[in-house]
Design an enzyme around this catalytic site. Structure first.
Site, short mmCIF file in Angstrom:
data_model
loop_
_atom_site.label_atom_id
_atom_site.label_comp_id
_atom_site.label_asym_id
_atom_site.label_seq_id
_atom_site.Cartn_x
_atom_site.Cartn_y
_atom_site.Cartn_z
N GLU A 240 0.78 -1.25 0.00
CA GLU A 240 0.00 0.00 0.00
C GLU A 240 0.80 1.29 0.00
OE1 GLU A 240 -2.94 0.15 3.08
OE2 GLU A 240 -3.97 -1.64 2.38
N GLU B 299 -5.50 -8.57 1.83
CA GLU B 299 -6.09 -8.16 3.11
C GLU B 299 -7.58 -7.93 2.94
OE1 GLU B 299 -4.33 -4.70 4.97
OE2 GLU B 299 -2.30 -5.39 4.54
#
Ligand code: GAL
Length: 444
Positions: free
Chosen positions: A161, A349
Protein backbone atom coordinates in the site's frame (compact mmCIF):
# COMPACT_ATOMS: atom_id res chain seq x y z
CA UNK A 1 -17.82 -23.25 -10.23
CA UNK A 2 -16.26 -22.77 -6.85
CA UNK A 3 -12.93 -21.68 -5.41
CA UNK A 4 -10.02 -23.48 -7.09
CA UNK A 5 -8.83 -26.68 -5.43
CA UNK A 6 -5.53 -24.98 -4.56
CA UNK A 7 -7.16 -21.74 -3.36
CA UNK A 8 -4.76 -19.99 -0.99
CA UNK A 9 -6.44 -19.65 2.40
CA UNK A 10 -4.58 -17.65 4.97
CA UNK A 11 -4.20 -14.58 7.13
CA UNK A 12 -1.85 -11.63 7.22
CA UNK A 13 0.18 -9.43 9.55
CA UNK A 14 2.94 -6.82 9.38
CA UNK A 15 6.16 -6.65 11.38
CA UNK A 16 5.67 -3.22 12.96
CA UNK A 17 2.16 -4.13 14.04
CA UNK A 18 2.97 -7.34 15.89
CA UNK A 19 6.68 -7.92 16.58
CA UNK A 20 7.50 -5.42 19.33
CA UNK A 21 11.05 -5.88 20.73
CA UNK A 22 11.80 -2.61 18.98
CA UNK A 23 15.19 -2.06 20.60
CA UNK A 24 16.31 -5.63 21.22
CA UNK A 25 19.02 -7.78 19.69
CA UNK A 26 20.49 -5.05 17.55
CA UNK A 27 17.31 -3.68 16.04
CA UNK A 28 17.14 0.08 15.65
CA UNK A 29 14.18 2.39 15.27
CA UNK A 30 11.81 2.55 12.36
CA UNK A 31 9.94 5.78 11.61
CA UNK A 32 6.93 4.49 13.54
CA UNK A 33 9.02 3.84 16.69
CA UNK A 34 9.97 7.51 16.82
CA UNK A 35 7.36 9.54 15.00
CA UNK A 36 4.21 8.00 16.53
CA UNK A 37 4.46 10.43 19.46
CA UNK A 38 1.66 12.93 19.47
CA UNK A 39 0.06 11.38 16.41
CA UNK A 40 -1.61 8.17 17.54
CA UNK A 41 -4.72 7.40 19.54
CA UNK A 42 -3.84 7.40 23.27
CA UNK A 43 -0.29 8.02 22.07
CA UNK A 44 -0.02 4.24 21.58
CA UNK A 45 3.39 3.10 20.33
CA UNK A 46 4.45 -0.03 18.44
CA UNK A 47 7.31 -0.71 20.86
CA UNK A 48 5.82 -3.85 22.41
CA UNK A 49 2.81 -4.58 20.16
CA UNK A 50 1.97 -8.32 20.43
CA UNK A 51 5.50 -9.23 21.49
CA UNK A 52 5.45 -11.67 18.60
CA UNK A 53 9.26 -11.49 18.47
CA UNK A 54 9.31 -13.55 21.66
CA UNK A 55 6.05 -15.42 21.18
CA UNK A 56 6.19 -16.46 17.53
CA UNK A 57 6.18 -20.17 18.41
CA UNK A 58 2.96 -19.86 20.38
CA UNK A 59 1.45 -17.73 17.60
CA UNK A 60 2.37 -20.22 14.89
CA UNK A 61 0.90 -23.03 17.00
CA UNK A 62 -2.39 -21.05 17.04
CA UNK A 63 -2.19 -20.50 13.29
CA UNK A 64 -1.80 -24.24 12.90
CA UNK A 65 -4.74 -24.85 15.19
CA UNK A 66 -6.94 -22.70 12.99
CA UNK A 67 -5.81 -24.54 9.89
CA UNK A 68 -4.12 -21.67 8.04
CA UNK A 69 -2.37 -22.76 4.87
CA UNK A 70 -0.67 -19.45 4.09
CA UNK A 71 0.65 -16.73 6.33
CA UNK A 72 1.48 -13.31 4.93
CA UNK A 73 4.03 -11.50 7.08
CA UNK A 74 6.36 -8.57 6.53
CA UNK A 75 10.02 -8.21 7.45
CA UNK A 76 11.33 -5.46 9.67
CA UNK A 77 13.96 -3.59 7.63
CA UNK A 78 15.50 -2.08 10.75
CA UNK A 79 15.82 -5.49 12.40
CA UNK A 80 17.83 -6.76 9.44
CA UNK A 81 19.72 -3.61 8.46
CA UNK A 82 19.45 -1.40 11.55
CA UNK A 83 20.68 1.70 9.72
CA UNK A 84 18.77 0.83 6.57
CA UNK A 85 21.96 0.09 4.63
CA UNK A 86 25.40 -1.24 5.54
CA UNK A 87 25.88 -3.41 8.62
CA UNK A 88 23.73 -6.55 8.74
CA UNK A 89 22.16 -7.64 12.03
CA UNK A 90 22.73 -11.40 12.28
CA UNK A 91 20.25 -11.71 15.14
CA UNK A 92 17.55 -10.35 12.87
CA UNK A 93 18.42 -12.90 10.20
CA UNK A 94 18.32 -15.65 12.86
CA UNK A 95 14.88 -14.53 14.03
CA UNK A 96 13.32 -14.84 10.59
CA UNK A 97 15.13 -18.11 9.87
CA UNK A 98 13.69 -19.54 13.10
CA UNK A 99 10.26 -18.22 12.25
CA UNK A 100 10.32 -19.73 8.74
CA UNK A 101 11.46 -23.04 10.21
CA UNK A 102 8.61 -22.99 12.70
CA UNK A 103 6.11 -22.24 9.91
CA UNK A 104 7.51 -25.12 7.90
CA UNK A 105 7.08 -27.48 10.85
CA UNK A 106 3.47 -26.28 11.13
CA UNK A 107 2.87 -26.86 7.41
CA UNK A 108 2.16 -23.17 6.78
CA UNK A 109 3.55 -21.50 3.66
CA UNK A 110 5.02 -18.03 4.25
CA UNK A 111 4.26 -15.12 1.94
CA UNK A 112 6.64 -12.26 2.50
CA UNK A 113 5.97 -8.55 2.10
CA UNK A 114 9.37 -6.91 1.94
CA UNK A 115 8.15 -3.47 2.96
CA UNK A 116 5.08 -2.71 5.06
CA UNK A 117 5.56 0.96 6.06
CA UNK A 118 8.34 0.70 8.69
CA UNK A 119 11.19 2.61 7.08
CA UNK A 120 14.38 2.60 9.18
CA UNK A 121 14.55 5.92 10.99
CA UNK A 122 18.13 6.47 9.83
CA UNK A 123 16.92 6.46 6.24
CA UNK A 124 14.18 8.92 7.09
CA UNK A 125 16.87 11.22 8.46
CA UNK A 126 18.45 11.06 5.03
CA UNK A 127 15.21 12.12 3.39
CA UNK A 128 13.38 8.79 3.30
CA UNK A 129 11.45 8.11 0.11
CA UNK A 130 12.08 11.68 -1.04
CA UNK A 131 15.76 10.84 -1.46
CA UNK A 132 16.53 9.63 -4.97
CA UNK A 133 18.87 7.03 -3.48
CA UNK A 134 15.93 5.29 -1.82
CA UNK A 135 15.41 2.81 -4.71
CA UNK A 136 19.04 1.78 -4.22
CA UNK A 137 18.57 1.39 -0.46
CA UNK A 138 15.56 -0.79 -1.12
CA UNK A 139 17.50 -2.82 -3.66
CA UNK A 140 20.27 -3.47 -1.12
CA UNK A 141 17.71 -4.56 1.48
CA UNK A 142 15.92 -6.78 -1.03
CA UNK A 143 19.19 -8.45 -2.05
CA UNK A 144 19.83 -9.28 1.58
CA UNK A 145 16.44 -10.81 2.25
CA UNK A 146 16.39 -12.73 -1.01
CA UNK A 147 19.89 -14.09 -0.42
CA UNK A 148 19.05 -15.10 3.14
CA UNK A 149 15.47 -16.34 2.88
CA UNK A 150 14.64 -17.34 -0.70
CA UNK A 151 15.46 -20.99 -0.03
CA UNK A 152 12.48 -20.95 2.34
CA UNK A 153 10.22 -18.35 0.77
CA UNK A 154 8.55 -18.71 -2.61
CA UNK A 155 5.89 -15.98 -2.46
CA UNK A 156 7.00 -12.36 -2.39
CA UNK A 157 5.24 -9.03 -2.34
CA UNK A 158 7.54 -6.05 -2.80
CA UNK A 159 5.59 -3.28 -1.13
CA UNK A 160 2.34 -2.89 0.79
CA UNK A 161 0.00 0.00 0.00
CA UNK A 162 2.04 2.96 -1.19
CA UNK A 163 -1.46 4.50 -1.23
CA UNK A 164 -1.01 4.81 2.54
CA UNK A 165 2.66 5.11 3.41
CA UNK A 166 2.98 7.82 0.76
CA UNK A 167 -0.60 8.65 -0.20
CA UNK A 168 -1.84 9.54 3.27
CA UNK A 169 1.53 9.94 4.98
CA UNK A 170 2.83 12.76 2.79
CA UNK A 171 -0.64 14.13 2.18
CA UNK A 172 -3.07 14.78 5.04
CA UNK A 173 -0.47 13.60 7.58
CA UNK A 174 -2.37 10.49 8.70
CA UNK A 175 0.57 8.08 8.93
CA UNK A 176 4.31 8.32 9.60
CA UNK A 177 6.08 10.55 8.73
CA UNK A 178 2.88 12.63 9.22
CA UNK A 179 3.53 15.25 6.54
CA UNK A 180 1.37 17.25 4.22
CA UNK A 181 3.65 18.19 1.38
CA UNK A 182 2.41 17.99 -2.18
CA UNK A 183 5.89 18.53 -3.61
CA UNK A 184 7.22 15.47 -1.78
CA UNK A 185 4.65 13.37 -3.61
CA UNK A 186 6.54 13.73 -6.88
CA UNK A 187 9.82 12.27 -5.65
CA UNK A 188 8.10 9.74 -3.38
CA UNK A 189 5.95 8.37 -6.20
CA UNK A 190 8.93 8.11 -8.49
CA UNK A 191 11.19 6.49 -5.93
CA UNK A 192 8.69 3.99 -4.57
CA UNK A 193 7.81 2.70 -8.03
CA UNK A 194 11.45 2.54 -9.09
CA UNK A 195 12.22 0.72 -5.82
CA UNK A 196 9.42 -1.77 -6.49
CA UNK A 197 10.86 -2.53 -9.93
CA UNK A 198 14.39 -2.93 -8.64
CA UNK A 199 13.10 -5.36 -6.04
CA UNK A 200 11.18 -7.46 -8.58
CA UNK A 201 14.34 -7.69 -10.69
CA UNK A 202 16.47 -8.70 -7.71
CA UNK A 203 13.98 -11.38 -6.65
CA UNK A 204 13.88 -12.88 -10.14
CA UNK A 205 17.66 -12.80 -10.55
CA UNK A 206 18.67 -14.13 -7.14
CA UNK A 207 15.88 -16.28 -5.68
CA UNK A 208 16.86 -19.86 -4.92
CA UNK A 209 13.33 -21.25 -5.36
CA UNK A 210 11.46 -20.06 -8.48
CA UNK A 211 9.65 -17.07 -7.01
CA UNK A 212 6.06 -15.95 -7.32
CA UNK A 213 6.14 -12.17 -7.21
CA UNK A 214 3.44 -9.57 -6.64
CA UNK A 215 2.58 -6.12 -5.37
CA UNK A 216 0.03 -5.30 -2.63
CA UNK A 217 -1.73 -1.98 -3.21
CA UNK A 218 -5.14 -0.79 -2.14
CA UNK A 219 -7.40 1.97 -3.44
CA UNK A 220 -10.98 3.19 -3.40
CA UNK A 221 -13.48 0.83 -5.03
CA UNK A 222 -16.76 2.45 -6.08
CA UNK A 223 -19.83 0.24 -6.22
CA UNK A 224 -22.34 0.95 -9.04
CA UNK A 225 -25.41 2.78 -7.73
CA UNK A 226 -27.79 0.54 -9.71
CA UNK A 227 -27.73 -2.34 -12.17
CA UNK A 228 -27.50 -0.17 -15.32
CA UNK A 229 -24.56 -0.21 -17.72
CA UNK A 230 -24.08 3.53 -17.12
CA UNK A 231 -23.79 3.02 -13.36
CA UNK A 232 -21.26 0.24 -13.93
CA UNK A 233 -19.17 2.41 -16.22
CA UNK A 234 -19.37 5.35 -13.85
CA UNK A 235 -18.18 3.22 -10.91
CA UNK A 236 -15.33 1.81 -13.00
CA UNK A 237 -14.26 5.29 -14.10
CA UNK A 238 -14.36 6.61 -10.52
CA UNK A 239 -12.37 3.60 -9.30
CA UNK A 240 -9.57 4.38 -11.74
CA UNK A 241 -9.67 8.15 -11.47
CA UNK A 242 -6.76 9.70 -9.62
CA UNK A 243 -7.96 13.21 -8.97
CA UNK A 244 -10.61 12.50 -6.32
CA UNK A 245 -8.41 10.69 -3.82
CA UNK A 246 -5.03 11.70 -5.30
CA UNK A 247 -2.16 9.43 -4.23
CA UNK A 248 -4.54 7.14 -2.35
CA UNK A 249 -5.93 6.03 -5.74
CA UNK A 250 -5.17 2.64 -7.23
CA UNK A 251 -4.24 3.65 -10.80
CA UNK A 252 -1.69 6.12 -9.42
CA UNK A 253 0.43 3.15 -8.37
CA UNK A 254 -0.75 0.22 -10.44
CA UNK A 255 -1.09 1.70 -13.94
CA UNK A 256 2.67 2.37 -14.21
CA UNK A 257 3.54 -1.03 -12.72
CA UNK A 258 1.30 -3.13 -14.94
CA UNK A 259 0.19 -1.01 -17.88
CA UNK A 260 3.48 0.88 -18.23
CA UNK A 261 1.65 4.21 -18.29
CA UNK A 262 1.47 7.21 -16.02
CA UNK A 263 -2.18 8.28 -15.84
CA UNK A 264 -2.68 11.81 -17.21
CA UNK A 265 -4.63 12.85 -14.13
CA UNK A 266 -1.67 11.88 -11.91
CA UNK A 267 0.61 14.24 -13.84
CA UNK A 268 -2.06 16.94 -13.73
CA UNK A 269 -2.55 16.45 -10.00
CA UNK A 270 1.19 16.76 -9.42
CA UNK A 271 1.61 19.57 -11.91
CA UNK A 272 4.35 17.81 -13.85
CA UNK A 273 4.65 17.19 -17.57
CA UNK A 274 6.27 13.80 -17.48
CA UNK A 275 6.52 11.93 -14.19
CA UNK A 276 8.49 9.07 -15.72
CA UNK A 277 10.49 8.84 -18.94
CA UNK A 278 9.56 6.04 -21.30
CA UNK A 279 12.74 4.16 -20.31
CA UNK A 280 11.77 4.42 -16.65
CA UNK A 281 8.27 3.16 -17.40
CA UNK A 282 9.72 0.23 -19.32
CA UNK A 283 11.80 -0.59 -16.25
CA UNK A 284 8.95 -0.14 -13.77
CA UNK A 285 6.85 -2.63 -15.72
CA UNK A 286 8.80 -5.65 -14.50
CA UNK A 287 6.65 -8.73 -15.09
CA UNK A 288 4.59 -9.78 -12.07
CA UNK A 289 3.00 -13.15 -11.37
CA UNK A 290 0.05 -11.73 -9.50
CA UNK A 291 -1.51 -8.57 -8.22
CA UNK A 292 -2.43 -8.39 -4.54
CA UNK A 293 -5.22 -6.13 -3.36
CA UNK A 294 -6.30 -5.00 0.10
CA UNK A 295 -10.02 -4.31 0.30
CA UNK A 296 -12.16 -3.41 3.31
CA UNK A 297 -14.84 -0.93 2.36
CA UNK A 298 -16.55 0.71 -0.61
CA UNK A 299 -15.67 4.28 -1.55
CA UNK A 300 -18.12 7.12 -2.05
CA UNK A 301 -18.35 10.60 -3.46
CA UNK A 302 -20.15 13.57 -2.00
CA UNK A 303 -23.92 13.77 -2.55
CA UNK A 304 -25.61 17.09 -3.11
CA UNK A 305 -27.43 18.44 -0.04
CA UNK A 306 -26.35 15.51 2.11
CA UNK A 307 -23.87 14.85 4.87
CA UNK A 308 -23.61 11.29 3.61
CA UNK A 309 -21.52 10.09 0.69
CA UNK A 310 -22.89 7.82 -2.03
CA UNK A 311 -21.63 4.70 -0.23
CA UNK A 312 -23.46 5.55 3.01
CA UNK A 313 -26.93 5.87 4.45
CA UNK A 314 -28.37 6.60 7.86
CA UNK A 315 -27.34 3.86 10.26
CA UNK A 316 -25.55 1.76 7.63
CA UNK A 317 -23.33 -1.09 8.85
CA UNK A 318 -19.86 0.00 9.89
CA UNK A 319 -16.84 -1.39 11.71
CA UNK A 320 -15.60 0.35 14.85
CA UNK A 321 -13.39 2.63 12.76
CA UNK A 322 -16.54 3.84 11.03
CA UNK A 323 -15.71 2.14 7.74
CA UNK A 324 -18.86 1.24 5.80
CA UNK A 325 -19.53 -2.47 5.36
CA UNK A 326 -20.80 -3.52 1.94
CA UNK A 327 -19.48 -6.79 0.47
CA UNK A 328 -20.26 -5.61 -3.07
CA UNK A 329 -16.91 -3.82 -2.88
CA UNK A 330 -15.21 -7.22 -2.91
CA UNK A 331 -17.14 -8.36 -5.97
CA UNK A 332 -16.47 -5.16 -7.92
CA UNK A 333 -12.86 -4.98 -6.78
CA UNK A 334 -12.19 -8.37 -8.34
CA UNK A 335 -14.04 -7.53 -11.55
CA UNK A 336 -12.68 -4.02 -12.07
CA UNK A 337 -9.09 -4.90 -11.18
CA UNK A 338 -8.93 -8.00 -13.28
CA UNK A 339 -10.68 -6.42 -16.23
CA UNK A 340 -8.09 -3.68 -16.23
CA UNK A 341 -4.87 -5.41 -15.20
CA UNK A 342 -5.50 -9.01 -16.33
CA UNK A 343 -3.21 -10.61 -13.74
CA UNK A 344 -4.27 -13.35 -11.30
CA UNK A 345 -5.55 -11.60 -8.19
CA UNK A 346 -4.81 -12.38 -4.55
CA UNK A 347 -6.84 -10.72 -1.81
CA UNK A 348 -3.92 -9.79 0.41
CA UNK A 349 -6.09 -8.16 3.11
CA UNK A 350 -9.76 -8.04 4.05
CA UNK A 351 -11.12 -7.88 7.56
CA UNK A 352 -13.37 -6.44 10.22
CA UNK A 353 -12.41 -4.58 13.38
CA UNK A 354 -14.57 -4.60 16.48
CA UNK A 355 -14.26 -3.86 20.16
CA UNK A 356 -13.86 -7.55 20.95
CA UNK A 357 -13.47 -8.54 24.58
CA UNK A 358 -13.38 -11.70 26.65
CA UNK A 359 -16.89 -12.68 27.70
CA UNK A 360 -18.11 -14.24 30.92
CA UNK A 361 -17.52 -17.73 29.55
CA UNK A 362 -13.86 -16.86 28.89
CA UNK A 363 -14.35 -16.87 25.12
CA UNK A 364 -14.33 -14.13 22.50
CA UNK A 365 -17.58 -14.25 20.53
CA UNK A 366 -17.36 -12.18 17.37
CA UNK A 367 -20.39 -12.93 15.19
CA UNK A 368 -19.99 -9.66 13.29
CA UNK A 369 -16.57 -10.71 12.07
CA UNK A 370 -17.86 -14.11 10.97
CA UNK A 371 -20.69 -12.44 9.10
CA UNK A 372 -18.29 -9.93 7.51
CA UNK A 373 -15.94 -12.64 6.27
CA UNK A 374 -18.78 -14.82 5.07
CA UNK A 375 -20.38 -12.02 3.07
CA UNK A 376 -17.09 -10.94 1.52
CA UNK A 377 -16.15 -14.50 0.61
CA UNK A 378 -19.57 -15.05 -0.97
CA UNK A 379 -19.03 -11.88 -2.99
CA UNK A 380 -15.61 -13.18 -4.05
CA UNK A 381 -17.16 -16.52 -4.97
CA UNK A 382 -19.69 -14.78 -7.19
CA UNK A 383 -16.84 -13.20 -9.15
CA UNK A 384 -15.05 -16.56 -9.35
CA UNK A 385 -18.24 -18.14 -10.71
CA UNK A 386 -18.19 -15.52 -13.46
CA UNK A 387 -14.72 -16.73 -14.41
CA UNK A 388 -12.45 -14.25 -12.59
CA UNK A 389 -9.09 -15.65 -11.55
CA UNK A 390 -8.80 -15.39 -7.77
CA UNK A 391 -5.75 -17.08 -6.26
CA UNK A 392 -6.65 -16.81 -2.62
CA UNK A 393 -7.87 -14.86 0.38
CA UNK A 394 -5.77 -13.63 3.28
CA UNK A 395 -7.77 -12.38 6.24
CA UNK A 396 -6.49 -9.25 7.99
CA UNK A 397 -5.34 -9.89 10.56
CA UNK A 398 -4.08 -13.09 12.03
CA UNK A 399 -4.13 -11.45 15.47
CA UNK A 400 -5.20 -8.18 17.08
CA UNK A 401 -2.39 -5.71 16.64
CA UNK A 402 -1.09 -2.15 16.53
CA UNK A 403 -3.45 -0.42 14.17
CA UNK A 404 -1.01 2.40 13.28
CA UNK A 405 -2.46 5.85 14.07
CA UNK A 406 -5.52 4.20 15.64
CA UNK A 407 -3.43 2.43 18.27
CA UNK A 408 -4.64 -0.76 19.94
CA UNK A 409 -8.41 -0.11 20.14
CA UNK A 410 -9.51 -1.52 16.78
CA UNK A 411 -9.24 -5.30 16.90
CA UNK A 412 -9.05 -6.97 13.49
CA UNK A 413 -7.63 -10.30 14.64
CA UNK A 414 -8.76 -13.90 14.47
CA UNK A 415 -6.68 -14.28 17.62
CA UNK A 416 -7.54 -12.06 20.59
CA UNK A 417 -4.56 -10.47 22.34
CA UNK A 418 -4.74 -9.18 25.91
CA UNK A 419 -2.02 -6.53 25.85
CA UNK A 420 -1.71 -6.50 29.64
CA UNK A 421 -0.22 -9.97 29.82
CA UNK A 422 0.07 -10.91 26.12
CA UNK A 423 -2.24 -13.89 26.54
CA UNK A 424 -4.00 -15.09 23.39
CA UNK A 425 -7.43 -16.60 22.72
CA UNK A 426 -8.73 -17.97 19.43
CA UNK A 427 -11.90 -16.00 18.69
CA UNK A 428 -15.03 -17.77 17.44
CA UNK A 429 -14.17 -16.43 13.98
CA UNK A 430 -10.85 -18.31 14.00
CA UNK A 431 -12.62 -21.59 14.71
CA UNK A 432 -15.24 -20.84 12.07
CA UNK A 433 -12.59 -19.81 9.50
CA UNK A 434 -10.96 -23.21 10.08
CA UNK A 435 -14.12 -24.90 8.76
CA UNK A 436 -14.16 -22.61 5.73
CA UNK A 437 -10.59 -23.61 4.94
CA UNK A 438 -11.29 -27.31 5.51
CA UNK A 439 -14.23 -27.25 3.09
CA UNK A 440 -12.51 -24.93 0.57
CA UNK A 441 -15.35 -22.49 1.09
CA UNK A 442 -18.12 -24.99 0.34
CA UNK A 443 -19.77 -24.32 3.72
CA UNK A 444 -20.23 -20.61 3.14
C1 GAL B 1 -4.23 -1.74 5.73
C2 GAL B 1 -2.82 -1.99 6.18
C3 GAL B 1 -2.72 -2.91 7.38
C4 GAL B 1 -3.82 -2.71 8.38
C5 GAL B 1 -5.17 -2.62 7.71
C6 GAL B 1 -6.34 -2.34 8.64
O1 GAL B 1 -4.32 -0.51 5.08
O2 GAL B 1 -2.06 -2.55 5.14
O3 GAL B 1 -1.43 -2.76 7.91
O4 GAL B 1 -3.53 -1.68 9.22
O5 GAL B 1 -5.17 -1.64 6.73
O6 GAL B 1 -6.44 -0.99 8.93
Amino acid sequence: MSFKADFMWGAASAAAQIEGAYNEDGRKNSIWDVLYEGHTKHNDSPHVACDHYHRYKEDIALMKEMGLKYYRLSLSWSRLLPDGTGAINQKGIDFYNDLFLELKKAGIEPMVTIYHWDLPYELYRKGGWENDDSPLWFEEYTKLVVDKFSDKVKYWMTINEPNCFIGISYKDACHAPFLDDKNALISCTRNVLLAHARAVKVIRERAKITPVVGFAPTGPIYVPENKSKEAYEKAYALTFSNNIRGPFSMGWWVDPVILGKTPKDVEEYLGVKELFTSDELAFITQPLDFLGFNIYTPAGINKENSCYQTNEYEGCPRNTLGWVINPDCMYYAIKFIQDRYKLPLLITENGYCGNDFVMLDGKVHDPQRIDYIQRHLLAAKKAVEEGYDLMGYLYWSVMDNYEWAEGYDPRFGLIYVDYRDQSRILKDSALWYKTVIETNGENL
